[in-house]
Design a protein around this motif. Structure first.
Motif, PDB file in Angstrom:
ATOM      1  N   VAL A   1       4.528  -7.731  17.564  1.00 42.09           N
ATOM      2  CA  VAL A   1       3.379  -6.847  17.349  1.00 42.09           C
ATOM      3  C   VAL A   1       3.906  -5.438  17.111  1.00 42.09           C
ATOM      4  O   VAL A   1       4.672  -4.908  17.927  1.00 42.09           O
ATOM      5  CB  VAL A   1       2.433  -6.856  18.564  1.00 42.09           C
ATOM      6  N   PHE A   2       3.514  -4.854  15.998  1.00 39.57           N
ATOM      7  CA  PHE A   2       3.953  -3.510  15.651  1.00 39.57           C
ATOM      8  C   PHE A   2       2.758  -2.561  15.558  1.00 39.57           C
ATOM      9  O   PHE A   2       1.643  -2.976  15.237  1.00 39.57           O
ATOM     10  CB  PHE A   2       4.667  -3.502  14.299  1.00 39.57           C
ATOM     11  N   LYS A   3       3.016  -1.292  15.827  1.00 34.91           N
ATOM     12  CA  LYS A   3       2.049  -0.241  15.508  1.00 34.91           C
ATOM     13  C   LYS A   3       2.541   0.445  14.247  1.00 34.91           C
ATOM     14  O   LYS A   3       3.686   0.901  14.187  1.00 34.91           O
ATOM     15  CB  LYS A   3       1.931   0.774  16.643  1.00 34.91           C
ATOM     16  N   GLU A   4       1.683   0.492  13.226  1.00 35.64           N
ATOM     17  CA  GLU A   4       2.044   1.138  11.969  1.00 35.64           C
ATOM     18  C   GLU A   4       1.148   2.348  11.738  1.00 35.64           C
ATOM     19  O   GLU A   4       0.014   2.404  12.225  1.00 35.64           O
ATOM     20  CB  GLU A   4       1.920   0.166  10.799  1.00 35.64           C
ATOM     21  N   SER A   5       1.668   3.307  10.988  1.00 32.32           N
ATOM     22  CA  SER A   5       0.905   4.502  10.632  1.00 32.32           C
ATOM     23  C   SER A   5       0.921   4.649   9.121  1.00 32.32           C
ATOM     24  O   SER A   5       1.999   4.685   8.507  1.00 32.32           O
ATOM     25  CB  SER A   5       1.508   5.748  11.283  1.00 32.32           C
ATOM     26  N   LEU A   6      -0.257   4.733   8.549  1.00 34.11           N
ATOM     27  CA  LEU A   6      -0.395   4.889   7.105  1.00 34.11           C
ATOM     28  C   LEU A   6      -1.345   6.057   6.869  1.00 34.11           C
ATOM     29  O   LEU A   6      -2.555   5.937   7.089  1.00 34.11           O
ATOM     30  CB  LEU A   6      -0.944   3.608   6.484  1.00 34.11           C
ATOM     31  N   GLY A   7      -0.801   7.195   6.487  1.00 35.32           N
ATOM     32  CA  GLY A   7      -1.626   8.394   6.416  1.00 35.32           C
ATOM     33  C   GLY A   7      -2.019   8.804   7.827  1.00 35.32           C
ATOM     34  O   GLY A   7      -1.188   8.904   8.728  1.00 35.32           O
TER      35      GLY A   7
ATOM     36  N   SER B   1     -17.476 -14.487  -6.539  1.00 36.57           N
ATOM     37  CA  SER B   1     -18.520 -14.928  -5.612  1.00 36.57           C
ATOM     38  C   SER B   1     -18.016 -14.924  -4.169  1.00 36.57           C
ATOM     39  O   SER B   1     -18.801 -15.043  -3.229  1.00 36.57           O
ATOM     40  CB  SER B   1     -19.014 -16.337  -5.977  1.00 36.57           C
ATOM     41  N   LEU B   2     -16.685 -14.760  -3.982  1.00 35.30           N
ATOM     42  CA  LEU B   2     -16.090 -14.715  -2.648  1.00 35.30           C
ATOM     43  C   LEU B   2     -15.811 -13.273  -2.253  1.00 35.30           C
ATOM     44  O   LEU B   2     -15.373 -12.462  -3.071  1.00 35.30           O
ATOM     45  CB  LEU B   2     -14.783 -15.512  -2.609  1.00 35.30           C
ATOM     46  N   ASN B   3     -16.057 -12.954  -0.970  1.00 33.26           N
ATOM     47  CA  ASN B   3     -15.729 -11.636  -0.432  1.00 33.26           C
ATOM     48  C   ASN B   3     -14.476 -11.739   0.425  1.00 33.26           C
ATOM     49  O   ASN B   3     -14.372 -12.626   1.271  1.00 33.26           O
ATOM     50  CB  ASN B   3     -16.889 -11.101   0.404  1.00 33.26           C
ATOM     51  N   TYR B   4     -13.533 -10.833   0.205  1.00 35.77           N
ATOM     52  CA  TYR B   4     -12.298 -10.779   0.977  1.00 35.77           C
ATOM     53  C   TYR B   4     -12.260  -9.469   1.764  1.00 35.77           C
ATOM     54  O   TYR B   4     -12.893  -8.472   1.376  1.00 35.77           O
ATOM     55  CB  TYR B   4     -11.075 -10.838   0.059  1.00 35.77           C
ATOM     56  N   ILE B   5     -11.469  -9.474   2.841  1.00 40.48           N
ATOM     57  CA  ILE B   5     -11.257  -8.246   3.609  1.00 40.48           C
ATOM     58  C   ILE B   5      -9.761  -8.084   3.859  1.00 40.48           C
ATOM     59  O   ILE B   5      -9.088  -9.016   4.286  1.00 40.48           O
ATOM     60  CB  ILE B   5     -12.052  -8.268   4.930  1.00 40.48           C
ATOM     61  N   LYS B   6      -9.238  -6.899   3.559  1.00 42.40           N
ATOM     62  CA  LYS B   6      -7.818  -6.595   3.745  1.00 42.40           C
ATOM     63  C   LYS B   6      -7.691  -5.101   4.035  1.00 42.40           C
ATOM     64  O   LYS B   6      -8.664  -4.353   4.012  1.00 42.40           O
ATOM     65  CB  LYS B   6      -7.002  -6.923   2.486  1.00 42.40           C
ATOM     66  N   ARG B   7      -6.451  -4.680   4.280  1.00 42.92           N
ATOM     67  CA  ARG B   7      -6.191  -3.247   4.461  1.00 42.92           C
ATOM     68  C   ARG B   7      -5.654  -2.671   3.155  1.00 42.92           C
ATOM     69  O   ARG B   7      -4.786  -3.268   2.514  1.00 42.92           O
ATOM     70  CB  ARG B   7      -5.196  -3.002   5.590  1.00 42.92           C
ATOM     71  N   LEU B   8      -6.161  -1.500   2.790  1.00 47.82           N
ATOM     72  CA  LEU B   8      -5.747  -0.865   1.538  1.00 47.82           C
ATOM     73  C   LEU B   8      -4.401  -0.171   1.754  1.00 47.82           C
ATOM     74  O   LEU B   8      -4.275   0.704   2.609  1.00 47.82           O
ATOM     75  CB  LEU B   8      -6.810   0.135   1.080  1.00 47.82           C
ATOM     76  N   ILE B   9      -3.421  -0.593   0.980  1.00 44.64           N
ATOM     77  CA  ILE B   9      -2.059  -0.071   1.111  1.00 44.64           C
ATOM     78  C   ILE B   9      -1.700   0.867  -0.030  1.00 44.64           C
ATOM     79  O   ILE B   9      -1.129   1.936   0.180  1.00 44.64           O
ATOM     80  CB  ILE B   9      -1.033  -1.232   1.158  1.00 44.64           C
ATOM     81  N   GLY B  10      -2.006   0.469  -1.266  1.00 43.61           N
ATOM     82  CA  GLY B  10      -1.596   1.242  -2.426  1.00 43.61           C
ATOM     83  C   GLY B  10      -2.766   1.714  -3.273  1.00 43.61           C
ATOM     84  O   GLY B  10      -3.659   0.933  -3.608  1.00 43.61           O
ATOM     85  N   LEU B  11      -2.739   2.998  -3.618  1.00 45.50           N
ATOM     86  CA  LEU B  11      -3.739   3.593  -4.513  1.00 45.50           C
ATOM     87  C   LEU B  11      -3.245   3.510  -5.955  1.00 45.50           C
ATOM     88  O   LEU B  11      -2.074   3.198  -6.206  1.00 45.50           O
ATOM     89  CB  LEU B  11      -3.977   5.048  -4.123  1.00 45.50           C
ATOM     90  N   PRO B  12      -4.109   3.787  -6.927  1.00 47.14           N
ATOM     91  CA  PRO B  12      -3.670   3.770  -8.321  1.00 47.14           C
ATOM     92  C   PRO B  12      -2.447   4.669  -8.545  1.00 47.14           C
ATOM     93  O   PRO B  12      -2.427   5.824  -8.120  1.00 47.14           O
ATOM     94  CB  PRO B  12      -4.893   4.299  -9.076  1.00 47.14           C
TER      95      PRO B  12
ATOM     96  N   GLY C   1       8.383   5.020  -2.025  1.00 50.30           N
ATOM     97  CA  GLY C   1       9.728   5.246  -1.530  1.00 50.30           C
ATOM     98  C   GLY C   1       9.812   5.655  -0.071  1.00 50.30           C
ATOM     99  O   GLY C   1      10.915   5.759   0.487  1.00 50.30           O
ATOM    100  N   GLU C   2       8.651   5.898   0.571  1.00 51.86           N
ATOM    101  CA  GLU C   2       8.638   6.310   1.970  1.00 51.86           C
ATOM    102  C   GLU C   2       8.314   5.112   2.865  1.00 51.86           C
ATOM    103  O   GLU C   2       7.255   4.490   2.718  1.00 51.86           O
ATOM    104  CB  GLU C   2       7.602   7.409   2.202  1.00 51.86           C
ATOM    105  N   PRO C   3       9.214   4.768   3.824  1.00 53.48           N
ATOM    106  CA  PRO C   3       8.907   3.665   4.739  1.00 53.48           C
ATOM    107  C   PRO C   3       7.679   3.982   5.582  1.00 53.48           C
ATOM    108  O   PRO C   3       7.513   5.116   6.052  1.00 53.48           O
ATOM    109  CB  PRO C   3      10.166   3.574   5.610  1.00 53.48           C
ATOM    110  N   VAL C   4       6.815   3.002   5.751  1.00 52.61           N
ATOM    111  CA  VAL C   4       5.654   3.160   6.623  1.00 52.61           C
ATOM    112  C   VAL C   4       6.140   3.146   8.072  1.00 52.61           C
ATOM    113  O   VAL C   4       6.904   2.272   8.475  1.00 52.61           O
ATOM    114  CB  VAL C   4       4.635   2.026   6.374  1.00 52.61           C
TER     115      VAL C   4
END
Length: 274
Positions: free
Chosen positions: A191-197, A141-152, A167-170
């Motif tokens: 504060v960091f800037k990260e790159s994911l894909g 019943s609760l909605n959450y919001i996050k960033r998707l990090i890992g796929l199946p 095994g690859e550092p972001v």
């Protein structure tokens, strides 16, 4: 006490729809006969509300069924096109602030049945780096919001404030050192800037010990999510994976900022969500 607004809206749609159908079957033909038997001038003198009350149509039937069209439009848009949410916590700082009102694309991850959330028309699948809204696995019943990090199938590791996927550092670049309000207190952060894909975004790391470290292998049909406020987020590190059927959509736009009821709304954060 949490309540499921989607379920309430679906119930309102079904109830008002039932009254609309009942009126069309039982009372609409009677009203048509009465109107056909009236002189033209008398018809013109009747406003829409008066016409609805002809043929002894019960007032409660006319009142309830009058809400059907507007509820149907809201229900359809919210269920299949776009849904609004408000950010209630600081777990997605600095990307999203407490009080941000956002829009979520409901059809990007497939057209789903309302309430049941079952996919009926597949479209695209979630991608690493997406900001996603989902039903919290421990309390749907609760909605959450996050960033998707890992796929199946992905192997995710988070140790010493360093994130790796398979095994690859972001990629991570220090932007600044600040003192910011992290609910409930003010503390220094990096504060960091990260790159994911192909997605670039900013994250916070506090100077405290990392609250949860470990390695996780994402099972099939599930996703691993984290908050951008890495040391102040209850996410997959703590309560596990998000089942695919819990996904609601991708957050794509901030359209309003309003963090306190007695404050003035602002449009200072308006823009696309990275």
């Amino acid at each position: 006490m949490a309540f499921d607004f989607e379920l309430i809206l679906a119930a309102a749609f079904l109830i008002t729809g039932a009254f609309w159908v009942y009126d069309r079957i039982v009372y609409a033909p009677k009203r048509a006969l009465v109107l056909d038997s009236m002189p033209a001038e008398a018809k013109k003198a009747l406003n829409k509300e008066a016409q609805q009350r002809l043929a002894d149509t019960p007032k409660y039937v006319a009142e309830i069924k009058s809400f059907f069209v507007i509820i149907a439009v809201i229900f359809g848009l919210r269920s299949f096109v776009v849904e609004p949410f408000q950010i209630p916590s600081g777990s997605m700082l600095p990307t999203l602030e407490i009080g941000d009102f956002i829009l979520v694309n409901k059809f990007e991850y497939g057209v789903r049945l309302p309430v049941l959330n079952t996919t009926i028309i597949p479209t695209t699948t979630p991608s690493r780096g997406d900001v996603v809204v989902f039903k919290y696995p421990e309390n749907p019943s609760l909605n959450y919001i996050k960033r998707l990090i890992g796929l199946p199938g992905d192997k995710v590791s988070y140790r010493n404030k360093e994130l790796t996927v398979n095994g690859e550092p972001v990629d991570k670049e220090l932007l600044a050192k600040l003192s910011v309000s992290l609910n409930p207190s003010r503390e220094p952060v990096q504060v960091f800037k990260e790159s994911l894909g192909d997605v670039e975004f900013e994250t916070y790391n506090s100077y405290r010990n990392t609250p949860k470290e470990g390695e996780w292998t994402v099972p099939e049909g599930h996703y691993f999510v984290m908050g951008d406020n890495r040391d102040n987020s209850a996410d997959s590190r703590f309560w596990g994976y998000v089942p695919e059927e819990n996904m609601k959509g991708r957050a794509f736009y901030v359209w309003l900022y309003w963090n306190e009821f007695f404050s003035l709304p602002s449009f200072k954060h308006n823009g696309l969500i990275k």
